[in-house]
Write a protein that holds these residues in place. Structure first.
Motif, PDB file in Angstrom:
ATOM      1  N   ASN A 124      22.104  -6.632  -3.159  1.00 18.98           N
ATOM      2  CA  ASN A 124      23.109  -7.296  -4.186  1.00 18.98           C
ATOM      3  C   ASN A 124      24.043  -8.738  -4.396  1.00 18.98           C
ATOM      4  N   PRO A 125      24.579  -9.562  -4.953  1.00 21.36           N
ATOM      5  CA  PRO A 125      24.160 -10.915  -4.955  1.00 21.36           C
ATOM      6  C   PRO A 125      25.504 -10.983  -4.168  1.00 21.36           C
ATOM      7  N   GLY A 126      26.658 -10.402  -3.227  1.00 19.98           N
ATOM      8  CA  GLY A 126      27.150 -10.399  -2.582  1.00 19.98           C
ATOM      9  C   GLY A 126      27.244 -10.055  -1.094  1.00 19.98           C
ATOM     10  N   THR A 127      25.721 -10.106  -1.030  1.00 23.28           N
ATOM     11  CA  THR A 127      24.828  -9.213   0.705  1.00 23.28           C
ATOM     12  C   THR A 127      24.771 -10.644   1.236  1.00 23.28           C
ATOM     13  N   PRO A 128      24.940 -11.124   2.216  1.00 24.29           N
ATOM     14  CA  PRO A 128      24.066 -12.098   2.751  1.00 24.29           C
ATOM     15  C   PRO A 128      22.490 -11.999   3.570  1.00 24.29           C
ATOM     16  N   VAL A 129      21.421 -12.695   2.507  1.00 19.83           N
ATOM     17  CA  VAL A 129      20.373 -12.571   3.221  1.00 19.83           C
ATOM     18  C   VAL A 129      19.826 -11.972   4.622  1.00 19.83           C
ATOM     19  N   GLU A 130      21.663 -13.048   5.410  1.00 18.59           N
ATOM     20  CA  GLU A 130      21.121 -12.613   7.159  1.00 18.59           C
ATOM     21  C   GLU A 130      21.208 -11.007   7.113  1.00 18.59           C
ATOM     22  N   ALA A 131      21.847 -10.234   6.739  1.00 16.40           N
ATOM     23  CA  ALA A 131      21.782  -8.333   6.637  1.00 16.40           C
ATOM     24  C   ALA A 131      20.809  -7.593   6.613  1.00 16.40           C
ATOM     25  N   ALA A 132      19.691  -8.776   6.118  1.00 18.45           N
ATOM     26  CA  ALA A 132      18.275  -7.796   6.047  1.00 18.45           C
ATOM     27  C   ALA A 132      17.219  -8.472   7.106  1.00 18.45           C
ATOM     28  N   ALA A 133      18.062  -9.535   8.235  1.00 17.40           N
ATOM     29  CA  ALA A 133      16.778  -9.985   9.135  1.00 17.40           C
ATOM     30  C   ALA A 133      16.419  -8.755  10.114  1.00 17.40           C
ATOM     31  N   PRO A 134      17.426  -7.876  10.677  1.00 14.27           N
ATOM     32  CA  PRO A 134      17.115  -6.727  11.664  1.00 14.27           C
ATOM     33  C   PRO A 134      16.195  -5.914  10.803  1.00 14.27           C
ATOM     34  N   LEU A 135      15.758  -5.794  10.051  1.00 11.94           N
ATOM     35  CA  LEU A 135      14.879  -4.924   8.990  1.00 11.94           C
ATOM     36  C   LEU A 135      13.843  -4.640   8.492  1.00 11.94           C
ATOM     37  N   LEU A 136      13.103  -6.394   8.421  1.00 13.00           N
ATOM     38  CA  LEU A 136      12.346  -7.062   7.950  1.00 13.00           C
ATOM     39  C   LEU A 136      10.899  -6.658   8.243  1.00 13.00           C
ATOM     40  N   ASP A 137      11.065  -6.275   9.509  1.00 11.59           N
ATOM     41  CA  ASP A 137       9.641  -5.741  10.342  1.00 11.59           C
ATOM     42  C   ASP A 137       9.572  -4.136   9.412  1.00 11.59           C
ATOM     43  N   LEU A 138      10.037  -3.923   8.597  1.00 12.13           N
ATOM     44  CA  LEU A 138       9.940  -2.254   8.418  1.00 12.13           C
ATOM     45  C   LEU A 138       9.811  -2.422   7.187  1.00 12.13           C
ATOM     46  N   CYS A 139      10.012  -3.680   5.928  1.00  6.41           N
ATOM     47  CA  CYS A 139       9.493  -4.119   4.986  1.00  6.41           C
ATOM     48  C   CYS A 139       8.245  -4.752   4.215  1.00  6.41           C
ATOM     49  N   ASP A 140       8.322  -4.148   3.366  1.00  4.30           N
ATOM     50  CA  ASP A 140       6.555  -4.927   2.594  1.00  4.30           C
ATOM     51  C   ASP A 140       7.314  -5.804   1.138  1.00  4.30           C
ATOM     52  N   LEU A 141       8.302  -5.974   1.211  1.00  2.00           N
ATOM     53  CA  LEU A 141       9.513  -6.011  -0.010  1.00  2.00           C
ATOM     54  C   LEU A 141      10.136  -5.982  -0.108  1.00  2.00           C
ATOM     55  N   VAL A 142      11.044  -7.879  -0.294  1.00  4.03           N
ATOM     56  CA  VAL A 142      12.569  -8.344  -0.827  1.00  4.03           C
ATOM     57  C   VAL A 142      12.715  -8.123  -1.611  1.00  4.03           C
ATOM     58  N   CYS A 143      13.362  -7.091  -2.803  1.00  2.25           N
ATOM     59  CA  CYS A 143      14.259  -7.552  -3.503  1.00  2.25           C
ATOM     60  C   CYS A 143      15.614  -8.426  -3.754  1.00  2.25           C
ATOM     61  N   LEU A 144      16.138  -9.788  -4.396  1.00  2.00           N
ATOM     62  CA  LEU A 144      16.938 -10.492  -3.937  1.00  2.00           C
ATOM     63  C   LEU A 144      17.393  -9.965  -5.388  1.00  2.00           C
ATOM     64  N   MET A 145      19.043  -9.356  -5.837  1.00  2.00           N
ATOM     65  CA  MET A 145      19.058  -9.434  -6.732  1.00  2.00           C
ATOM     66  C   MET A 145      19.847 -10.441  -7.627  1.00  2.00           C
ATOM     67  N   THR A 146      19.365 -10.823  -8.739  1.00  2.00           N
ATOM     68  CA  THR A 146      20.445 -12.190  -9.232  1.00  2.00           C
ATOM     69  C   THR A 146      21.279 -11.894 -10.573  1.00  2.00           C
ATOM     70  N   VAL A 147      21.142 -10.356 -10.376  1.00  2.00           N
ATOM     71  CA  VAL A 147      22.116 -10.442 -11.881  1.00  2.00           C
ATOM     72  C   VAL A 147      23.044  -9.049 -10.976  1.00  2.00           C
ATOM     73  N   GLN A 163      19.365 -18.292  -1.369  1.00  2.00           N
ATOM     74  CA  GLN A 163      19.534 -17.471  -0.847  1.00  2.00           C
ATOM     75  C   GLN A 163      18.146 -16.811  -0.353  1.00  2.00           C
ATOM     76  N   VAL A 164      17.353 -17.179  -1.988  1.00  2.00           N
ATOM     77  CA  VAL A 164      15.813 -17.054  -1.980  1.00  2.00           C
ATOM     78  C   VAL A 164      15.445 -17.615  -0.574  1.00  2.00           C
ATOM     79  N   LYS A 165      15.288 -18.967  -0.278  1.00  2.00           N
ATOM     80  CA  LYS A 165      15.573 -20.447   0.285  1.00  2.00           C
ATOM     81  C   LYS A 165      15.889 -20.016   2.075  1.00  2.00           C
ATOM     82  N   LYS A 166      16.771 -19.106   1.900  1.00  2.58           N
ATOM     83  CA  LYS A 166      16.670 -18.982   3.723  1.00  2.58           C
ATOM     84  C   LYS A 166      16.364 -17.227   3.306  1.00  2.58           C
ATOM     85  N   LEU A 167      15.951 -16.433   3.108  1.00  3.25           N
ATOM     86  CA  LEU A 167      15.167 -15.727   3.310  1.00  3.25           C
ATOM     87  C   LEU A 167      13.924 -15.932   3.333  1.00  3.25           C
ATOM     88  N   ARG A 168      13.104 -16.843   2.389  1.00  2.00           N
ATOM     89  CA  ARG A 168      11.890 -17.561   3.033  1.00  2.00           C
ATOM     90  C   ARG A 168      11.318 -17.590   4.200  1.00  2.00           C
TER      91      ARG A 168
END
Ligand SMILES: O=C(CO)[C@H](O)[C@H](O)COP(=O)(O)O
Ligand SMILES: [Fe+2]
Length: 231
Positions: A124-147, A163-168
């Motif tokens: 969600n827009p209120g969640t910092p992308v850093e929260a995804a870091a420990p999960l990235l190896d289990l992800c094929d896609l990360v969806c950033l909500m822009t609404v 946030q998109v830039k940080k995630l990339r």
């Protein structure tokens, strides 16, 4: 159709059928694919995790034969885990669950892959992308909500571009798609692609002005998004 074996880094446009004619999903999907859609995005809402209700696995199964490309299922439901198998059996190629939907996202992503689907993680827009870091190896896609999830046709939240830039940067050379969902149109698409996104969900910006009897505007709208990315 499963995702191709080789990772596709080209920008893909995934129309959300949330903006299609709900009485005519099969024809809408065939029309928007014929007009250039790369993936089909399917929004599942439970009236609990988000303040709106759409549909469940039986509808997803019913529309599957009409989709000849990738079926990208965005679950805005909580809990998620009891329904993963049903959505996989209904034919979802990608199943995306929200980080905010439960306490055990690691388990959820493992369960999605165990069913043979690709695993997506939505933030969600209120969640910092850093929260995804420990999960990235289990992800094929990360969806950033822009609404804020729940409705189509909302205004793009510009603070998400950073946030998109940080995630990339966090993803590095891993083969993980960054999908942007909400308020994508020719004015916002270049911002997120420049920041590193490669999948653009667009509902209202694709379906506006057209219908199954007059599908040409779908193609014009898709081409307008693609043209905005040139140069
Ligand atoms: O997940 C969603 C809403 O929660 C939809 O995919 C999204 O809103 C697409 O619609 P639009 O392009 O009109 O914003
Ligand atoms: Fe969505």
């Amino acid at each position: 159709m499963p995702l191709p074996e080789t990772f596709d880094r080209n920008v893909k446009i995934a129309p959300s059928i949330l903006s299609a004619d709900f009485a005519n999903f099969g024809a809408e999907i065939r029309a928007v694919e014929a007009q250039g859609a790369d993936w089909i995005h399917v929004d599942v809402m439970d009236g609990h995790f988000v303040p709106n209700l759409t549909f469940g696995p039986p509808l997803v199964k019913a529309i599957r034969p009409h989709i000849s490309t990738v079926m990208d299922v965005h679950l805005m439901i909580a809990p998620v885990d009891p329904y993963i198998e049903a959505f996989a059996e209904a034919g979802a190629d990608i199943i995306t669950a929200h980080l905010e939907a439960g306490a055990h996202t690691h388990r959820t992503l493992q369960a999605i892959r165990a069913c043979g689907a690709k695993a997506g993680l939505a933030l969600n827009p209120g969640t910092p992308v850093e929260a995804a870091a420990p999960l990235l190896d289990l992800c094929d896609l990360v969806c950033l909500m822009t609404v804020n999830p729940g409705f189509g046709g909302q205004k793009f939240i510009h603070s998400q571009v950073a946030q998109v830039k940080k995630l990339r940067e966090m993803i590095g050379d891993r083969e993980i798609h960054i999908e942007i969902d909400g308020g994508v149109d020719p004015s916002t698409a270049p911002l997120v692609v420049e920041a590193g996104a490669d999948v653009l969900v667009a509902g209202s910006a694709v379906f506006r002005g057209g219908s199954v009897d007059n599908p040409a505007p779908y193609g014009e709208n898709i081409r307008a998004i693609r043209a905005s990315l040139e140069g």
